[in-house]
Design a protein around this motif. Sequence first.
Motif, short mmCIF file in Angstrom:
data_model
loop_
_atom_site.label_atom_id
_atom_site.label_comp_id
_atom_site.label_asym_id
_atom_site.label_seq_id
_atom_site.Cartn_x
_atom_site.Cartn_y
_atom_site.Cartn_z
N ASP A 1 0.79 -1.29 -0.22
CA ASP A 1 -0.09 0.05 0.16
C ASP A 1 0.91 1.36 -0.17
N ILE B 1 -5.86 -1.64 11.00
CA ILE B 1 -6.20 -3.32 10.43
C ILE B 1 -5.45 -3.20 9.14
N VAL C 1 -5.55 -5.74 5.71
CA VAL C 1 -6.57 -6.38 4.89
C VAL C 1 -5.56 -6.82 3.75
N ARG D 1 -12.98 -5.86 0.26
CA ARG D 1 -14.45 -5.77 -0.05
C ARG D 1 -15.18 -7.06 0.74
N GLY E 1 -15.83 -8.31 3.43
CA GLY E 1 -16.33 -8.16 5.11
C GLY E 1 -14.69 -8.35 5.44
N GLY F 1 -12.34 -6.65 6.77
CA GLY F 1 -11.87 -5.28 8.20
C GLY F 1 -13.16 -4.99 8.32
N THR F 2 -14.27 -5.17 7.92
CA THR F 2 -15.84 -5.36 9.26
C THR F 2 -15.74 -5.79 10.36
N SER G 1 -6.95 5.16 15.03
CA SER G 1 -6.32 5.04 14.13
C SER G 1 -5.58 5.64 13.74
N ARG H 1 -16.90 5.60 6.06
CA ARG H 1 -17.78 4.21 6.70
C ARG H 1 -18.72 3.70 7.62
#
Length: 335
Positions: A28, A85, A87, A93, A95, A97-98, A118, A140
């Motif tokens: 990233d 967090i 991923v 996309r 879920g 991370g959620t 964070s 979100r």
Amino acid sequence: MDVIEIDGSDRELFERYHRLMDAVQAADSEFPTMPGLEETWVWFTARLRADRVWGLAAVDGDTWLGAAWLQESLLENTDILQVDIQVDPAYRRRGVGTRLLRAVEDVAREHDRTVLQSEVVAPYDERTTTHSPGTAFAERHGFVRKHLELHQVMEFPLPDAELDRIAAEIAPKHAGYRIVQWYDACPDEWIVQIGELWNLMFTDAPRGDLEGEPILWTPERMREREARHRDQNRFRSTTAAVAPDGTLAAFTEMSGSRDTPGVLSQAPTLVRSEHRGHRLGMAVKIVNLRALQALVDTKAVLHTWNAPENAPMIAVNDRLGFRPVENNYEYQRRL
Ligand SMILES: CC(C)(COP(=O)(O)OP(=O)(O)OC[C@H]1O[C@@H](n2cnc3c(N)ncnc32)[C@H](O)[C@@H]1OP(=O)(O)O)[C@@H](O)C(=O)NCCC(=O)NCCS
């Protein structure tokens, strides 16, 4: 999908966790700063009075999908849980991370922590607010942006001639001050005053609307931090300016780890308010850069983080050749 805790009791699980966090950050960011394996192991296994670090991992059978880094202070800010967090890009996309965030919320409740904080990375653009998967995810889930730190970098080594030129230019401004430099442990003579300068960071460096109480840097706590750095194979250079009456007027600290020699960090730089205007910030940085360069024989990048509104610090960094590469947004959410 299951979420498992990684707490340093199982070396194999820990290594897998570290590999994942390291790989996702490298995917990233052009300038990742994830600590090395052994350095992180010390974070996970040290039993310190001041804080605790551990992790969570989202796994599906033998496949690791994502992970979270958790950090809590034990002496102050006992209502805050810091979380990061990450991923694997291959499983985003869906879920993951959620699911990790839900597990983090459970941990926060168990530990009586009511505030999640964070740090989220997004591209740098000086003209506008920027966005990334991380900022979209945080927003979100009800996190609010509270502060921005510019992540700036500079390639090592710096040309001596340029350091000489700046040093000569500013020398007349701080002629009355004595400059002292040391590696690793702070000499006993300065340990109380260095702690006082660290304490001023809370009030003197901009921190936006981020909640939090000041950290009290006692000599005992400074020594604990040094001991952890030793265990982590870190090296450090500190330079300070001493006023004619013996007051430590300014200091700067830079450090690195023998585990990850290419990544060097600028820790705080601070000039006491009554001693500003003498170019002491630049003076201590120049001496410290030279001292750090003497220890580093590989190509390396020095990283620093500053609020864009901290104009004096940004000006010093610009002059030294730092360039901004990312925005680090501090997000917060109350549970
Ligand atoms: C941020 C990150 C953890 C999200 O992980 P994830 O598993 O993809 O997240 P989820 O699938 O649970 O996404 C939940 C919601 O967040 C939002 N979101 C996540 N990624 C997004 C993106 N790239 N663009 C826009 N919205 C996004 C969406 O609303 C998404 O719901 P939807 O997919 O139903 O639209 C992941 O992108 C990552 O690791 N990024 C790098 C690290 C980072 O920035 N972490 C900071 C978070 S504390």
